[in-house]
Design a protein around this motif. Structure first.
Motif, PDB file in Angstrom:
ATOM      1  N   TYR A  30      32.036  59.109  13.898  1.00  0.00           N
ATOM      2  CA  TYR A  30      32.858  57.840  14.357  1.00  0.00           C
ATOM      3  C   TYR A  30      34.001  57.254  13.544  1.00  0.00           C
ATOM      4  O   TYR A  30      34.883  57.003  13.903  1.00  0.00           O
ATOM      5  CB  TYR A  30      31.734  56.937  14.889  1.00  0.00           C
ATOM      6  N   LYS A  31      33.525  57.068  12.149  1.00  0.00           N
ATOM      7  CA  LYS A  31      34.342  56.347  11.371  1.00  0.00           C
ATOM      8  C   LYS A  31      35.862  57.177  11.133  1.00  0.00           C
ATOM      9  O   LYS A  31      37.085  56.648  11.259  1.00  0.00           O
ATOM     10  CB  LYS A  31      33.771  56.045   9.989  1.00  0.00           C
ATOM     11  N   ARG A  32      35.627  58.517  10.976  1.00  0.00           N
ATOM     12  CA  ARG A  32      36.853  59.290  10.879  1.00  0.00           C
ATOM     13  C   ARG A  32      37.704  59.381  11.976  1.00  0.00           C
ATOM     14  O   ARG A  32      39.031  59.392  12.104  1.00  0.00           O
ATOM     15  CB  ARG A  32      36.511  60.528  10.391  1.00  0.00           C
ATOM     16  N   GLU A  33      36.871  59.698  13.201  1.00  0.00           N
ATOM     17  CA  GLU A  33      37.588  59.930  14.561  1.00  0.00           C
ATOM     18  C   GLU A  33      38.385  58.245  14.917  1.00  0.00           C
ATOM     19  O   GLU A  33      39.230  58.511  15.549  1.00  0.00           O
ATOM     20  CB  GLU A  33      36.853  60.219  15.430  1.00  0.00           C
ATOM     21  N   LYS A  34      37.591  57.476  14.458  1.00  0.00           N
ATOM     22  CA  LYS A  34      38.180  56.203  14.870  1.00  0.00           C
ATOM     23  C   LYS A  34      39.568  55.786  14.161  1.00  0.00           C
ATOM     24  O   LYS A  34      40.628  55.242  14.804  1.00  0.00           O
ATOM     25  CB  LYS A  34      37.442  54.868  14.513  1.00  0.00           C
ATOM     26  N   GLU A  35      39.622  56.345  12.803  1.00  0.00           N
ATOM     27  CA  GLU A  35      40.857  56.120  12.044  1.00  0.00           C
ATOM     28  C   GLU A  35      42.142  57.026  12.327  1.00  0.00           C
ATOM     29  O   GLU A  35      43.098  56.622  12.489  1.00  0.00           O
ATOM     30  CB  GLU A  35      40.407  56.474  10.580  1.00  0.00           C
ATOM     31  N   LYS A  41      34.262  57.804  21.772  1.00  0.00           N
ATOM     32  CA  LYS A  41      32.931  58.699  21.834  1.00  0.00           C
ATOM     33  C   LYS A  41      31.724  57.648  22.133  1.00  0.00           C
ATOM     34  O   LYS A  41      32.094  56.468  22.561  1.00  0.00           O
ATOM     35  CB  LYS A  41      32.412  59.271  20.602  1.00  0.00           C
ATOM     36  N   SER A  42      30.553  58.010  21.957  1.00  0.00           N
ATOM     37  CA  SER A  42      29.451  57.174  22.538  1.00  0.00           C
ATOM     38  C   SER A  42      29.450  55.833  22.039  1.00  0.00           C
ATOM     39  O   SER A  42      29.188  54.888  22.635  1.00  0.00           O
ATOM     40  CB  SER A  42      28.032  57.690  22.723  1.00  0.00           C
ATOM     41  N   ILE A  43      29.553  55.862  20.758  1.00  0.00           N
ATOM     42  CA  ILE A  43      29.509  54.293  20.050  1.00  0.00           C
ATOM     43  C   ILE A  43      30.452  53.318  20.475  1.00  0.00           C
ATOM     44  O   ILE A  43      30.242  52.263  21.022  1.00  0.00           O
ATOM     45  CB  ILE A  43      29.588  54.463  18.621  1.00  0.00           C
ATOM     46  N   ARG A  44      32.002  53.957  20.587  1.00  0.00           N
ATOM     47  CA  ARG A  44      33.109  52.975  21.090  1.00  0.00           C
ATOM     48  C   ARG A  44      32.701  52.881  22.513  1.00  0.00           C
ATOM     49  O   ARG A  44      33.160  51.762  23.215  1.00  0.00           O
ATOM     50  CB  ARG A  44      34.426  53.747  20.974  1.00  0.00           C
ATOM     51  N   CYS A  45      32.294  53.705  23.464  1.00  0.00           N
ATOM     52  CA  CYS A  45      32.078  53.420  24.827  1.00  0.00           C
ATOM     53  C   CYS A  45      30.994  52.337  24.984  1.00  0.00           C
ATOM     54  O   CYS A  45      31.161  51.269  25.751  1.00  0.00           O
ATOM     55  CB  CYS A  45      31.491  54.758  25.608  1.00  0.00           C
ATOM     56  N   GLU A  54      29.755  47.167  16.145  1.00  0.00           N
ATOM     57  CA  GLU A  54      29.373  48.616  15.856  1.00  0.00           C
ATOM     58  C   GLU A  54      28.189  48.923  15.392  1.00  0.00           C
ATOM     59  O   GLU A  54      27.631  50.003  15.846  1.00  0.00           O
ATOM     60  CB  GLU A  54      30.590  49.048  14.712  1.00  0.00           C
ATOM     61  N   GLU A  55      27.674  48.129  14.479  1.00  0.00           N
ATOM     62  CA  GLU A  55      26.243  48.322  13.961  1.00  0.00           C
ATOM     63  C   GLU A  55      25.277  48.283  15.206  1.00  0.00           C
ATOM     64  O   GLU A  55      24.060  49.081  15.088  1.00  0.00           O
ATOM     65  CB  GLU A  55      25.902  47.293  13.063  1.00  0.00           C
TER      66      GLU A  55
END
Length: 127
Positions: A30-35, A41-45, A54-55
């Motif tokens: 998640y962190k790398r792809e966000k940057e 992905k699922s977290i952002r959705c 985020e947590e």
């Protein structure tokens, strides 16, 4: 061949294993792809849909994985698949957790992550 027949009747064990792989990947990358601006992905959705932090989203995804493991274990104990097929499906989920437990164990060249994965996949166990 018999496993293919069962797969048409009840694909849940593969579906659960694939979902665990997907969610583990999302947590690890998640962190790398966000940057890099990768697609959500699922977290952002989950964050977008619920307004969660985020947590909170990470905890929710972990709880989804826990539920999927329970479903997969139940499926494994009641399945008509061969034991080797069941073991393979379960091991896909295990491998995903192992690869992404410290971040992106697939595309990042971090020795802390890469060495244990290489050891698991390529180095023989000396007994």
């Amino acid at each position: 061949m018999e496993d293919l027949v069962h797969l048409q009747e009840n694909p849940n064990i593969i579906k659960f294993s694939a979902m665990i792989l997907r969610l583990a990947n999302d947590l690890g990358t998640y962190k790398r792809e966000k940057e890099t601006g990768d697609i959500p992905k699922s977290i952002r959705c989950y964050m977008n849909e619920t307004g969660a932090s985020e947590e909170e989203a990470r905890e929710y995804i972990k709880s989804m994985m826990f539920t999927l493991w329970k479903k997969m274990n139940k499926e494994a104990h009641t399945s008509s698949f061969s034991q080797s097929f069941i073991d393979t499906a379960i091991n896909i989920g295990r491998m995903a957790l192992f690869m992404y437990q410290h971040g992106d164990g697939h595309s990042i060249q971090d020795p802390e992550i890469q060495n244990p994965i290489e050891s698991l996949l390529w180095r023989p166990i000396n007994g």
